[in-house]
Motif scaffolding. Structure first.
Motif, PDB file in Angstrom:
ATOM      1  N   LEU A  66       8.945   2.524   0.839  1.00 50.63           N
ATOM      2  CA  LEU A  66       9.158   1.185   1.381  1.00 50.63           C
ATOM      3  C   LEU A  66      10.437   0.563   0.843  1.00 50.63           C
ATOM      4  N   SER A  67      10.813   0.928  -0.362  1.00 56.07           N
ATOM      5  CA  SER A  67      12.019   0.366  -0.955  1.00 56.07           C
ATOM      6  C   SER A  67      13.293   0.910  -0.330  1.00 56.07           C
ATOM      7  N   GLY A  68      13.193   1.996   0.417  1.00 53.89           N
ATOM      8  CA  GLY A  68      14.369   2.593   1.032  1.00 53.89           C
ATOM      9  C   GLY A  68      15.236   3.377   0.067  1.00 53.89           C
ATOM     10  N   LEU A  69      14.792   3.583  -1.162  1.00 51.18           N
ATOM     11  CA  LEU A  69      15.573   4.336  -2.143  1.00 51.18           C
ATOM     12  C   LEU A  69      15.695   5.797  -1.719  1.00 51.18           C
ATOM     13  N   PRO A  70      16.785   6.470  -2.114  1.00 45.63           N
ATOM     14  CA  PRO A  70      17.003   7.847  -1.675  1.00 45.63           C
ATOM     15  C   PRO A  70      15.973   8.813  -2.256  1.00 45.63           C
ATOM     16  N   VAL A  71      15.740   9.911  -1.532  1.00 45.62           N
ATOM     17  CA  VAL A  71      14.791  10.941  -1.942  1.00 45.62           C
ATOM     18  C   VAL A  71      15.536  12.262  -2.061  1.00 45.62           C
ATOM     19  N   HIS A  72      15.334  12.961  -3.150  1.00 49.50           N
ATOM     20  CA  HIS A  72      16.027  14.226  -3.411  1.00 49.50           C
ATOM     21  C   HIS A  72      15.640  15.277  -2.365  1.00 49.50           C
ATOM     22  N   ARG A  73      16.587  16.133  -2.052  1.00 47.50           N
ATOM     23  CA  ARG A  73      16.363  17.169  -1.052  1.00 47.50           C
ATOM     24  C   ARG A  73      15.180  18.066  -1.405  1.00 47.50           C
ATOM     25  N   LEU A 105       6.391  -6.978  -2.170  1.00 39.41           N
ATOM     26  CA  LEU A 105       5.399  -6.254  -2.954  1.00 39.41           C
ATOM     27  C   LEU A 105       5.892  -5.972  -4.370  1.00 39.41           C
ATOM     28  N   GLY A 106       7.181  -5.609  -4.494  1.00 33.12           N
ATOM     29  CA  GLY A 106       7.716  -5.339  -5.819  1.00 33.12           C
ATOM     30  C   GLY A 106       7.664  -6.554  -6.723  1.00 33.12           C
ATOM     31  N   ALA A 107       7.984  -7.712  -6.153  1.00 32.78           N
ATOM     32  CA  ALA A 107       7.927  -8.947  -6.938  1.00 32.78           C
ATOM     33  C   ALA A 107       6.494  -9.264  -7.361  1.00 32.78           C
ATOM     34  N   ALA A 108       5.550  -9.041  -6.449  1.00 28.35           N
ATOM     35  CA  ALA A 108       4.141  -9.309  -6.767  1.00 28.35           C
ATOM     36  C   ALA A 108       3.637  -8.358  -7.846  1.00 28.35           C
ATOM     37  N   MET A 109       4.014  -7.081  -7.732  1.00 24.62           N
ATOM     38  CA  MET A 109       3.577  -6.104  -8.725  1.00 24.62           C
ATOM     39  C   MET A 109       4.115  -6.455 -10.113  1.00 24.62           C
ATOM     40  N   TRP A 110       5.398  -6.829 -10.190  1.00 27.61           N
ATOM     41  CA  TRP A 110       5.994  -7.173 -11.479  1.00 27.61           C
ATOM     42  C   TRP A 110       5.350  -8.422 -12.064  1.00 27.61           C
ATOM     43  N   HIS A 164      -3.376  -8.352  -1.604  1.00 26.37           N
ATOM     44  CA  HIS A 164      -4.514  -8.288  -0.681  1.00 26.37           C
ATOM     45  C   HIS A 164      -4.046  -8.172   0.770  1.00 26.37           C
ATOM     46  N   ARG A 165      -2.982  -8.870   1.123  1.00 31.42           N
ATOM     47  CA  ARG A 165      -2.443  -8.744   2.481  1.00 31.42           C
ATOM     48  C   ARG A 165      -1.989  -7.320   2.762  1.00 31.42           C
ATOM     49  N   GLN A 166      -1.369  -6.695   1.761  1.00 32.91           N
ATOM     50  CA  GLN A 166      -0.928  -5.322   1.961  1.00 32.91           C
ATOM     51  C   GLN A 166      -2.119  -4.375   2.130  1.00 32.91           C
ATOM     52  N   GLY A 167      -3.187  -4.629   1.417  1.00 38.76           N
ATOM     53  CA  GLY A 167      -4.393  -3.828   1.599  1.00 38.76           C
ATOM     54  C   GLY A 167      -4.910  -3.904   3.028  1.00 38.76           C
ATOM     55  N   LEU A 218       2.730   1.722  -4.231  1.00 39.05           N
ATOM     56  CA  LEU A 218       2.035   1.127  -3.088  1.00 39.05           C
ATOM     57  C   LEU A 218       0.528   1.347  -3.188  1.00 39.05           C
ATOM     58  N   PHE A 219       0.137   2.554  -3.557  1.00 43.89           N
ATOM     59  CA  PHE A 219      -1.286   2.890  -3.588  1.00 43.89           C
ATOM     60  C   PHE A 219      -1.946   2.395  -4.867  1.00 43.89           C
ATOM     61  N   ASN A 220      -1.147   2.200  -5.922  1.00 40.52           N
ATOM     62  CA  ASN A 220      -1.683   1.494  -7.087  1.00 40.52           C
ATOM     63  C   ASN A 220      -2.059   0.068  -6.711  1.00 40.52           C
ATOM     64  N   MET A 221      -1.256  -0.539  -5.862  1.00 44.45           N
ATOM     65  CA  MET A 221      -1.501  -1.935  -5.478  1.00 44.45           C
ATOM     66  C   MET A 221      -2.686  -2.071  -4.534  1.00 44.45           C
ATOM     67  N   THR A 222      -2.797  -1.187  -3.550  1.00 48.87           N
ATOM     68  CA  THR A 222      -3.854  -1.329  -2.544  1.00 48.87           C
ATOM     69  C   THR A 222      -5.173  -0.716  -2.975  1.00 48.87           C
ATOM     70  N   GLY A 223      -5.159   0.072  -4.050  1.00 51.21           N
ATOM     71  CA  GLY A 223      -6.394   0.695  -4.521  1.00 51.21           C
ATOM     72  C   GLY A 223      -6.800   1.917  -3.729  1.00 51.21           C
ATOM     73  N   GLN A 224      -5.908   2.431  -2.892  1.00 44.84           N
ATOM     74  CA  GLN A 224      -6.236   3.615  -2.096  1.00 44.84           C
ATOM     75  C   GLN A 224      -6.176   4.870  -2.966  1.00 44.84           C
ATOM     76  N   PRO A 225      -7.031   5.839  -2.668  1.00 44.05           N
ATOM     77  CA  PRO A 225      -6.992   7.077  -3.453  1.00 44.05           C
ATOM     78  C   PRO A 225      -5.828   7.960  -3.022  1.00 44.05           C
ATOM     79  N   SER A 226      -5.205   8.599  -3.995  1.00 44.96           N
ATOM     80  CA  SER A 226      -4.127   9.550  -3.744  1.00 44.96           C
ATOM     81  C   SER A 226      -4.323  10.759  -4.649  1.00 44.96           C
TER      82      SER A 226
END
Length: 276
Positions: A66-73, A105-110, A164-167, A218-226
C-alpha cells in the motif's frame, strides 16, 4: 491409488514446523475469560485442516505494498513462480490492488504503537522506582516516549477508528478473494545493520524497517491471519518467503493451502550451505 494420509500423497511428510504450528493453535485457540476481542470459532481443528486439500480458491496477487515502496526482483520472482504453481493446482489467480491509504494507516499504526510503548516503559520504570530517561531504554523506544508526550488525547481513538475502517474494507475485499498472495518482505534477508533498535539514528532505523517489511503491517492492523511460506531461493541461496493472507478468522484455509504447496514443492529437506 497412491493417496494416503489426509488425501495427500502417501510418500509426502509435512515438515514438523507446520504440524507444530497447527497443534499449538489448536491448544490455545478461543478467547480467555474477559477478552474484549476474539476470532470466530474455527469449527474444526487446525491439524485436520492440514489433512484436507483446499477447494479451488480465488487468490489475489499483491505485487506492491500500500505504501508503494519498491520491491526487490527476487521477491517478485517468488510470487510470480508461486502464482504459476497455484494456477497449476487449480486455483484462480489474478493481480489485484488492495484498498486503503497507507498515509492514513501508517500514521494510525505509529500512534497506537508509540503510545502503548510509552505506557509500558513508564509503568516498568515506576515499578522499579526509577525515573524514565534516555539512558534506561534504547533510542527507538525513547523516540516513542518523546513522541507520545505531544499526542492529543483524541488522536488515540481516531487511530483505532482508522484501523477498524480498514478491517471493514478488507472484509469487503474478501467477498471476492479467498486469499491474498504477496511477498513476505520487500527485500532478501539483510544484515542487521540499521535495523538495530539501539540505532541512534531513529530516522535511519525507521526507513530500514518500513522498506524491508511493507507488506506485513496491514495484516497486523486488521487482525487477519497470514503465513509465510518458503517457496523460493535466490541466486545467493537465501530463502525468499511468500505470504498468504486470509479473511479474519480463516486460519484453516491457510493451513490447508500451505500443506498443498509443501506437497507440490517440498522445502523441509533444504539446509543452509554456509555454516556459522
Amino acid at each position: 491409488a497412491g493417496e494416503g494420509w489426509g488425501g495427500l500423497s502417501a510418500n509426502h511428510v509435512l515438515s514438523r514446523s507446520v504440524r507444530d504450528s497447527a497443534a499449538m493453535l489448536d491448544a490455545i485457540s478461543g478467547p480467555a475469560p474477559g477478552d474484549p476481542y476474539c476470532a470466530p470459532e474455527p469449527g474444526q481443528s487446525f491439524l485436520s485442516a492440514l489433512e484436507r486439500r483446499p477447494r479451488p480458491l480465488r487468490i489475489a496477487v499483491q505485487r506492491s505494498p500500500l505504501s508503494g515502496l519498491p520491491v526487490h526482483r527476487d521477491c517478485l520472482d517468488a510470487i510470480d513462480a508461486t502464482a504459476k504453481l497455484l494456477t497449476a493446482l487449480g486455483h484462480e489467480v489474478e493481480e489485484a490492488t488492495l484498498p486503503g491509504s497507507w498515509d492514513e494507516l501508517g500514521a494510525a499504526m505509529w500512534m497506537i504503537a508509540s503510545t502503548n510503548t510509552s505506557l509500558a516503559v513508564r509503568r516498568q520504570a515506576e515499578a522499579l522506582g526509577l525515573e524514565l530517561s534516555p539512558d534506561l531504554v534504547d533510542s527507538t523506544t525513547w523516540n516513542a516516549v518523546r513522541v507520545s508526550d505531544g499526542v492529543r488525547v483524541e488522536a488515540y481513538p481516531a487511530a483505532i477508528n482508522t484501523i477498524h475502517r480498514q478491517g471493514r474494507r478488507m472484509a469487503a475485499f474478501h467477498e471476492r478473494y479467498d486469499v491474498i498472495l504477496s511477498p513476505t518482505l520487500a527485500k532478501p534477508p539483510p544484515e542487521l545493520g540499521p535495523m538495530r533498535s539501539d540505532n541512534p539514528d531513529v530516522e535511519e532505523f525507521t526507513n530500514a524497517v518500513i522498506t524491508f517489511m511493507p507488506f506485513t503491517q496491514l495484516f497486523n492492523m486488521t487482525g487477519q491471519p497470514s503465513v509465510s511460506v518458503p517457496m523460493h531461493w535466490n541466486a545467493e541461496g537465501l530463502p525468499i518467503g511468500i505470504m498468504l493472507s486470509a479473511p479474519f478468522g480463516d486460519e484453516a484455509t491457510l493451513f490447508s493451502l500451505s500443506a498443498q504447496l509443501e506437497e507440490a514443492q517440498p522445502w523441509f529437506h533444504r539446509v543452509p550451505t554456509v555454516q556459522a
